[in-house]
Scaffold this active site. Structure first.
Site, short mmCIF file in Angstrom:
data_model
loop_
_atom_site.label_atom_id
_atom_site.label_comp_id
_atom_site.label_asym_id
_atom_site.label_seq_id
_atom_site.Cartn_x
_atom_site.Cartn_y
_atom_site.Cartn_z
N ASP A 456 6.42 30.28 33.48
CA ASP A 456 7.86 30.03 33.52
C ASP A 456 8.07 28.63 34.11
OD1 ASP A 456 10.54 29.97 33.82
OD2 ASP A 456 10.62 31.45 35.43
N LYS A 457 8.62 27.73 33.32
CA LYS A 457 8.66 26.33 33.75
C LYS A 457 9.72 26.06 34.81
CE LYS A 457 11.93 24.55 30.32
NZ LYS A 457 12.93 24.16 31.32
#
EC number: 7.2.2.10
Length: 620
Positions: A456-457
């Protein structure tokens, strides 16, 4: 070799191995190498058993204490409560009216009777010289007095072992002990037969090799222990939100003191023992302490919060009463001692290879000693001198024994498991320098075979800051990626829509807009909550003013099961209003009306597929 390892040690895993499998593994490895040194950074099975027994006993004691305190509640009503507590003089001199032991007994024993005697949560706060709303006074002398009386929120850590302790542990190796005996005998026989220094050459050579192995091993182990200690410090850097001197801020859990007001939300770990001040739908998971899987409801009737437990649902404000080793979690940690973690999968296999090779080397060493000694013994037997031994004969037998020991030393790859452990530790340290925290040593090993990393950036590859760029209000879609666009949007919307929208955003949120010590507005909360609050402020909203207009009657916090958050407001002119936000397919399905661009209510439209995007916020 691979099939042999799988057949005999398939149950030995890198994590959560059964105790029976680990004991079987240790028993085999002890044939070649001293187990104390082989498993110096792995789990101590004996202490693990003792720790489990102590933990179980503590769970039972705490469970009994909770049950007894609950049973005693029925006798409290109707009785005249009288306090026999006497405040110690040093506590009075510091400006407080209650000592740390009394606070600990109230929370740890869930003693509602004592709590009522001391004036409930408000009375405890007054005796701690703090405010349930504004928190502690941050004056330096006041904080220091508080630390002196109540202590700090740190657990007692085991002392760092010195380099010479590792030297002593390295000397406990069975092979090195045998070599030391050979060196001693060689020195005695050599000096006796050939004098000094010629007769001491062989013995001193063995001593030099022993010292080299010992200091290299001790140095490696010592450096590795320091790296693990650094990793431990990184893992314990936890921030909590507290209110001090009226300002909400983030501080380290180590800086918490009795009297602090801590804000807790879903997923947070309770950092210290304390009392519930206010909150909604609070469920606490106390399985780490009591062993009970069912969550405990914490509210005004049951306000006790224990360190080490986790917030499973809801949110609250907590008054810290006990910190450090006086907490229930601190006392539990003081009784437990664990000797490290289990081996990683690669370490298990390499230890297996080293053990099997060592057993083969030991077998051939024994055969070599027997063959070499057989010739000398046979010769003396034929000469009839079997019971007559000279110094030369003893020296010859010693040389045969030294050759056998040398075979064992050369055959056993003792540095192989150590080299793998060191390489993993260095890899972990390197990742820590890159701000990538590794909680499990085996992760560095398995990362070598990873081909794709899914992450998850948000907050990982970005600045962990989100903003609202587009809105859909009253059926109109607008770009709001600048303050000018936001102001223009506000002017285009009907007044009642803006008022209701701001009321929803500022009340139905897990975040908060505060004024920091520099006098500037600061938004605390998750990135999504922060973005929505920023949008509301950009269209002219005032957080405190909107909050003052209504009273929150009930809150259902957001979680992954409900996928929505709801709040029930008690309006100033009477009546109630509910606001809900969350996944669009859930929120819109509950709507029967909507507001059009003129600000009038209309019947709800049928749901379309384009409204099913996650994260859309609807207004009821």
């Amino acid at each position: 070799m691979e099939s042999y390892l799988e057949e005999n040690f398939g149950g030995v895993k890198g994590k959560n191995s059964s105790e029976e499998a680990l004991r079987r593994w240790r028993k085999l490895c002890s044939v070649v190498k001293n187990p104390k040194r082989r498993f110096r950074f792995t789990a101590n099975l004996d202490k693990r058993g003792e720790a489990q027994a102590i933990k179980h006993a503590n769970h039972e004691k705490l469970r009994v204490a909770v049950l007894v305190s609950k049973a005693a509640l029925q006798f409290i009503h109707g009785l005249k409560l009288r306090s026999e507590y006497v405040v110690p003089e040093e506590v009075k001199a510091a400006g407080f009216q209650i000592c740390a032991d009394e606070l600990g007994s109230i929370v740890e024993g869930h003693d509602s009777k004592k709590l009522i005697i001391h004036g409930a949560v408000a009375g405890i706060a007054a005796k701690l010289a703090t405010s349930p709303t504004d928190g502690l006074d941050t004056a330096e002398d006041s904080m220091q007095r508080r630390q002196d009386i109540y202590g700090i929120n740190k657990f007692t850590e085991s002392e760092t072992r010195s380099f010479w302790v590792f030297v002593w542990e390295a000397l406990q190796d069975t092979t090195l002990i045998i070599l030391a005996i050979c060196a001693f005998v060689s020195l005695v026989v050599g000096i006796t037969m050939e004098g000094w220094p010629k007769g001491a050459h062989d013995g001193l050579g063995i001593v030099a090799s022993i010292l080299l192995v010992v200091f290299v091993t001790a140095t490696s182990d010592y450096r590795q222990s320091l790296q693990f200690k650094d990793l431990d410090k990184e893992k314990r850097k936890i921030q909590v939100q507290v209110t001090r001197k009226g300002f909400r801020q983030r501080i380290s859990i180590y800086d918490l003191l009795p009297g602090d007001v801590v804000n807790l939300a879903i997923g947070d770990q309770v950092p210290a023992d304390g009392l519930f001040i206010s909150g909604f739908s609070l469920l606490i998971n106390e399985s780490s302490l009591t062993g009970e899987s069912e969550p405990v409801v914490v509210n005004e009737e049951n306000p006790f919060l224990l360190s080490g437990t986790k917030v499973q649902d809801g949110s609250c404000k907590m008054l810290v009463t006990t910190v450090g080793m006086r907490t229930q979690w601190g006392k539990l940690m003081a009784t437990l001692s664990e000797g490290g973690d289990d081996e990683t999968p690669l370490q298990v296999k390499l230890n297996g290879v080293a053990t099997i090779i060592g057993q083969i080397g030991l077998f051939f060493a024994v055969i070599t000693f027997i063959v070499l000694s057989q010739g000398l013994i046979s010769k003396k037997y034929h000469d009839g001198l079997l019971l007559s031994w000279s110094g030369d004969d003893a020296l010859a037998m010693l040389e045969h024994f030294a050759i056998a020991v040398t075979i064992v030393v050369v055959a056993v790859p003792e540095g192989l498991p150590l080299a793998v452990t060191l390489s993993l530790a260095f890899a972990m340290k390197k990742m820590m320098n890159d701000k990538a925290l590794v909680r499990n040593l085996a992760a560095c090993e398995t990362m070598g075979s990873a081909t794709t990393i899914c992450s998850d950036k948000t907050g990982t590859l970005t600045t962990n800051h989100m903003t609202v760029v587009k809105t859909c209000i009253c059926g109109n879609i607008r770009e709001v990626n600048s303050p000018q666009n936001a102001s223009k949007l506000c002017s285009e919307l009907p007044e009642n829509v803006v008022r209701t929208l701001l009321e929803s955003i500022f009340n139905n949120t897990g975040g908060e807009v505060v004024i920091n010590q520099d006098g500037k507005h600061q938004i605390l909360g998750t990135p999504t909550e922060t973005a929505i609050l920023e949008f509301a402020m950009s269209i002219g909203g005032n957080f405190k003013a909107k909050r003052a207009e209504t009273k929150i009657a009930k809150v259902e916090p957001f979680n992954s099961t409900k996928k929505r958050m709801c709040v029930l407001l008690e309006l100033a002119d009477g009546g109630y209003r509910a606001h809900c936000k969350g996944a669009s397919e859930i929120v819109l399905a509950a709507c029967d009306k909507f507001i059009d661009e003129t600000g009038k209510w209309k019947k709800a439209f049928p749901l379309k597929s384009n409204y099913h995007s996650k994260g859309t916020h609807a207004l009821l």
